[in-house]
Design a protein around this motif. Structure first.
Motif, mmCIF file in Angstrom:
data_model
loop_
_atom_site.group_PDB
_atom_site.id
_atom_site.type_symbol
_atom_site.label_atom_id
_atom_site.label_comp_id
_atom_site.label_asym_id
_atom_site.label_seq_id
_atom_site.Cartn_x
_atom_site.Cartn_y
_atom_site.Cartn_z
ATOM 1 N N LYS A 83 -0.771 17.249 44.248
ATOM 2 C CA LYS A 83 0.478 17.196 45.026
ATOM 3 C C LYS A 83 0.386 17.973 46.338
ATOM 4 N N VAL A 87 -2.696 14.620 48.151
ATOM 5 C CA VAL A 87 -1.867 13.635 48.862
ATOM 6 C C VAL A 87 -2.482 13.313 50.220
ATOM 7 N N MET A 116 1.972 10.779 44.192
ATOM 8 C CA MET A 116 1.900 12.239 44.116
ATOM 9 C C MET A 116 2.642 12.940 45.262
ATOM 10 N N GLY A 117 3.070 12.185 46.287
ATOM 11 C CA GLY A 117 3.469 12.842 47.533
ATOM 12 C C GLY A 117 4.939 12.927 47.853
ATOM 13 N N TYR A 120 5.871 15.863 49.900
ATOM 14 C CA TYR A 120 4.911 16.207 50.945
ATOM 15 C C TYR A 120 5.401 15.698 52.294
#
Length: 209
Positions: A83, A87, A116-117, A120
């Motif tokens: 994460k 990413v 996963m992002g 982000y």
């Protein structure tokens, strides 16, 4: 002679019966299922070397399995690094594949970055590029999915120049699917970006129908 023949037949039948019983016993014996061992040392090594491809594979394989508390901590470390640093790795890799027009690999890596992002800073870019990878693959269903998400979440603060092509793509993809939605996106493009290069004859034809 007959007695000898009967004795032989009896022996053969006995042998067959014994053989069949043996086969039954073999068939009925429960098979031992070998339980796979959690590869904690290998995963720790991949974390250390930042092998994000292996780490993502291990994450998807083990995230829902019943493992020990110690192994859960290792999985948690995998999630944390994916994460944070993972990413950007998958986004960069996907972007590179987009640049070389390798759309299957672009979609594969951008999907990992998307998964996963969510927290982000690159997430708006990931959504747009993922939508574009499907758009260029003529996969309207998935292109609409990601472009719509981008428009709904990031249109107000769009400073990256993605909103104009997103609105254009949505208007043109909906042209033969849902005329009302096509008109809505086309009108939004014209109202919001009156000088946009995307305000072409296709957009005008959608609005004037």
């Amino acid at each position: 002679m007959a007695k000898s023949h009967n004795t032989k037949t009896s022996k053969v039948n006995t042998a067959k019966t014994s053989s069949n019983n043996g086969n039954k016993a073999t068939k009925e014996a429960p098979k031992k299922v070998q339980q796979e061992t959690f590869p904690a040392d290998k995963i720790r090594s991949d974390i250390q070397s930042k092998n994000f491809d292996n780490l993502y594979d291990d994450y998807t394989k083990w995230k829902d399995k019943n493992v020990s508390n110690d192994d859960k901590e290792v999985i948690s470390s995998v999630i944390n690094i994916l994460k944070s640093e993972g990413v950007e790795y998958f986004y960069g890799k996907g972007y590179g594949y987009m640049d070389s027009q390798d759309l299957p690999n672009a979609k594969n890596n951008l999907t990992k970055a998307y998964e996963m992002g969510a927290d982000y800073y690159l997430y708006p870019h990931i959504i747009y590029m993922l939508g574009t990878s499907f758009y260029l693959s003529s996969d309207s269903q998935n292109a609409i999915k990601y472009y719509t998400e981008y428009d709904e979440k990031y249109a107000k603060d769009a400073k990256d120049g993605y909103e104009e092509p997103v609105l254009y793509a949505l208007a043109t993809m909906y042209k033969d699917l849902d005329k009302d939605k096509a008109l809505s996106y086309a009108q939004k493009l014209v109202d919001k970006y009156p000088k946009s290069i995307y305000n072409n004859s296709v957009i005008k034809s959608i609005i004037n129908k």
